[in-house]
Design an enzyme around this catalytic site. Sequence first.
Site, PDB file in Angstrom:
ATOM      1  N   CYS A 189       6.848 -18.830 -38.018  1.00 46.88           N
ATOM      2  CA  CYS A 189       6.830 -19.808 -39.111  1.00 46.88           C
ATOM      3  C   CYS A 189       7.472 -19.210 -40.369  1.00 46.88           C
ATOM      4  CB  CYS A 189       5.407 -20.327 -39.340  1.00 46.88           C
ATOM      5  SG  CYS A 189       5.365 -21.796 -40.395  1.00 46.88           S
ATOM      6  N   HIS A 211       4.451 -22.599 -34.095  1.00 48.13           N
ATOM      7  CA  HIS A 211       3.336 -21.656 -33.961  1.00 48.13           C
ATOM      8  C   HIS A 211       2.975 -21.509 -32.488  1.00 48.13           C
ATOM      9  CE1 HIS A 211       2.098 -21.078 -38.180  1.00 48.13           C
ATOM     10  NE2 HIS A 211       2.606 -22.277 -38.356  1.00 48.13           N
ATOM     11  N   GLU A 219       0.905 -19.549 -31.178  1.00 41.06           N
ATOM     12  CA  GLU A 219      -0.537 -19.313 -31.054  1.00 41.06           C
ATOM     13  C   GLU A 219      -1.364 -20.586 -31.202  1.00 41.06           C
ATOM     14  OE1 GLU A 219      -0.003 -19.351 -35.477  1.00 41.06           O
ATOM     15  OE2 GLU A 219       1.242 -18.814 -33.762  1.00 41.06           O
TER      16      GLU A 219
END
EC number: 4.3.2.10
Length: 193
Positions: free
Chosen positions: A77, A175, A177
């Site tokens: 990001c 992202h 994750e």
Amino acid sequence: MKIVIINYGAGNIQSIMFAIERLGFKAVLSNNAEEIQAADKVIFPGVGEASSAMTKLRESGLDSLIPTLKQPVLGICLGMQLMCKSSEEGNTKGLGIFDVDVIKFSNQVKVPQMGWNQIYNLKSDLFKDISENEFMYLVHSFYAPNCAESIATTNYEMEYASALQKNNFYGTQFHPEKSGEVGEKILENFLKM
């Protein structure tokens, strides 16, 4: 394997730590130059505003360290955006790893782009066993235009680079994750490089 998440006060660190643990690895948080240089893999997260994040990097000397790293480095990001030449956000000079300037989406679309969008034109081992047009989670108002270093594309208002690679440096605008099983597979691919 030693995984270091760069801790400079501008990161979405907990969710990355948990994702790495779910994959069976352990990561440490550090802003220590020796520890970062000794890592097998480095993750450079980022949430927030570009100029204040860059100020934190300069204060800790990480702005000169990160571009010299030789192991695989993954910017996520804002981390990816700071690896570019510059950002319109706060008129910020970046680390200059990727040869592209980050610009703001126009007023024609809702910003930030927030939620799930597709990635395609996948061109790297980062996307091993990942299908074209998978959905990833994004939250951003600024983007890197498509360029020679693009390894994934997303369309929001126009096509832009949702992932970049140059040598040992990788960046994802999305992202991983927070992107479910597919995102974790991308993280796993990075950790296994």
